[in-house]
Design an enzyme around this catalytic site. Structure first.
Site, PDB file in Angstrom:
ATOM      1  NE  ARG A  90       1.867  43.483 -18.170  1.00 45.32           N
ATOM      2  CZ  ARG A  90       0.978  42.868 -17.398  1.00 45.32           C
ATOM      3  NH1 ARG A  90       0.818  43.249 -16.138  1.00 45.32           N
ATOM      4  NH2 ARG A  90       0.230  41.888 -17.884  1.00 45.32           N
ATOM      5  CD  GLN A 197      -2.058  36.787 -13.127  1.00 47.87           C
ATOM      6  OE1 GLN A 197      -2.283  35.599 -13.395  1.00 47.87           O
ATOM      7  NE2 GLN A 197      -1.633  37.645 -14.046  1.00 47.87           N
ATOM      8  CG  ASP A 238      -5.905  44.850 -17.463  1.00 43.74           C
ATOM      9  OD1 ASP A 238      -6.680  43.895 -17.221  1.00 43.74           O
ATOM     10  OD2 ASP A 238      -4.864  45.046 -16.820  1.00 43.74           O
TER      11      ASP A 238
HETATM   12  C1  LIG Z   1      -7.509  45.906 -10.729  1.00 42.46           C
HETATM   13  S1  LIG Z   1      -7.086  45.694 -12.370  1.00 42.46           S
HETATM   14  C2  LIG Z   1      -6.434  44.104 -12.347  1.00 42.46           C
HETATM   15  C3  LIG Z   1      -6.381  43.514 -13.721  1.00 42.46           C
HETATM   16  O1  LIG Z   1      -5.011  43.422 -14.128  1.00 42.46           O
HETATM   17  C4  LIG Z   1      -4.730  42.047 -14.291  1.00 42.46           C
HETATM   18  O2  LIG Z   1      -3.771  41.792 -15.281  1.00 42.46           O
HETATM   19  P1  LIG Z   1      -2.231  41.478 -14.837  1.00 42.46           P
HETATM   20  O3  LIG Z   1      -2.289  40.531 -13.686  1.00 42.46           O
HETATM   21  O4  LIG Z   1      -1.639  40.882 -16.108  1.00 42.46           O
HETATM   22  O5  LIG Z   1      -1.637  42.824 -14.496  1.00 42.46           O
HETATM   23  C5  LIG Z   1      -6.062  41.443 -14.676  1.00 42.46           C
HETATM   24  O6  LIG Z   1      -6.424  41.752 -16.009  1.00 42.46           O
HETATM   25  C6  LIG Z   1      -6.948  42.132 -13.694  1.00 42.46           C
HETATM   26  O7  LIG Z   1      -8.321  42.122 -13.964  1.00 42.46           O
END
Ligand SMILES: CSC[C@H]1O[C@H](OP(=O)(O)O)[C@H](O)[C@@H]1O
Length: 346
Positions: A90, A197, A238
């Protein structure tokens, strides 16, 4: 996530056991991966997700590649190429690249050293999250309702908890710390379209901890903020550029804009492994574009007309000028007031 050596775990090969986050909140299932392809698929499908968590998984991915190389007779060039595939699974969360590079630097010392480094990544992230939680809670309690002991109403976006990290969480770690101090009245958790999420994972974690909360539509966030229903927003990251521009789950910049208009703190909580000083500004951050179907259907049922196309950026970039406070394990920087990540965070 846990590493199991073949002899210990009964699996025919060394494996990395992951909580399958696509199954939550309804079932708590684990997925054991033994190959590079299986790990990459787990990262791409968000079985394991969250910047620090995919960084940790990437670290163990180096050991997984080494074990597979021994089984399948890969040469060093093939091993390096497979490790590079894990690193590229990713594109936005810099933790993945940082952690894979850190662990892969020990390949020549053998798999025991590699596993020790992968374990250190996890240990340090957990320590960082607890430190971040304390710094963030201290800063917020001084800033919001100073001199009172009133509990706070906070808004968060996506999932930044134990599921997204080595444990405790980043933004949700600050919320856990505030709750532990008796200073949370309610959490407004954005559902976080399109993969939910927030509704699925943050809500599940908040229920586990007995933290009062509401799940809300992403589109409700700005109104909740402008109506004065929350005291602050706390989100994760991120990738944080050298000027403080912050890439985070899509929908975050709308929250930041509403906070700026309402004059309440917009806090970003992230470990220093998420700060990327080599990237000067947010314009240079690669924003992952995910499949159209994630926005055109839900649970395999089409929600949009057949002729419609989907636009599905997984992240957006919040300008550093809108970041009231950047919290890392090393302390708090008031980016919007001109303090920049720079070397102070490394
Ligand atoms: C603790 S960092 C979590 C961060 O990652 C998530 O993205 P994804 O669910 O696509 O991995 C989201 O940006 C969160 O803030």
């Amino acid at each position: 996530m846990t590493w199991t050596a073949a002899a210990a775990g009964g699996t025919p090969y060394p494996s990395l056991s992951l909580i399958d986050q696509t199954a939550l909140p309804h079932t708590l299932e684990r997925l054991d991966v033994t190959t590079v392809d299986q790990l990459i698929d787990a990262i791409v499908r968000l079985v394991v997700r969250g910047a620090p968590a995919i960084g940790a998984a990437g670290g163990y991915g180096v050991a997984l590649a080494m074990a597979q190389a021994e089984r399948e007779g890969w040469g060093r060039d093939r091993l390096d190429a497979e490790i590079a595939r894990v690193r590229a699974a990713r594109p936005t969360a810099v933790n993945l690249m940082v952690c894979v590079d850190r662990v892969a630097a020990r390949v020549d010392e053998g798999i025991t050293a590699v596993l020790a480094e992968a374990d250190a990544v996890v240990r340090e992230d957990l320590e960082a999250n607890h430190a971040m939680g304390a710094h963030g809670a201290d800063w917020l309690l001084k800033r919001v309702g100073p001199g009172t002991d009133r509990p706070l109403r906070v808004l968060t976006h996506c999932n930044t908890g134990a599921l997204a990290t080595a444990g405790w969480g980043t933004a949700l770690g600050v919320i856990r710390e505030l709750h532990a101090r008796g200073r949370i009245e309610a959490v407004y958790a954005d559902e976080t379209r399109p993969l939910l999420q927030g509704a699925r994972l943050t809500a599940w974690e908040l229920v586990q901890e007995g933290i009062p909360h509401y799940v809300q539509a992403d589109g409700a966030a700005a109104g909740t903020i402008l109506r004065g229903e929350v005291d602050a927003a706390i989100v994760g990251a991120d990738r944080i550029a050298a000027n403080g521009d912050t890439a985070n789950k899509v929908g975050t910049v709308a929250v930041a804009l509403a906070c700026a208009h309402a004059g309440i703190p917009f806090m970003v909580a992230a470990p220093t492994t998420t700060v990327d000083l080599a990237t000067a500004t947010g314009d240079a951050i690669h924003i992952e574009l995910r499949g159209e179907d994630e926005v055109l259907e839900w649970a395999g049922v089409r929600t949009a007309p057949a002729a419609s196309r989907g636009h599905n950026p997984a992240f957006d970039v919040t300008p550093g000028s809108l970041v009231t406070a950047l919290v890392t394990e090393r302390g708090v920087l008031e980016v919007g007031a001109g303090e920049l990540p720079g070397d102070r965070l490394k």
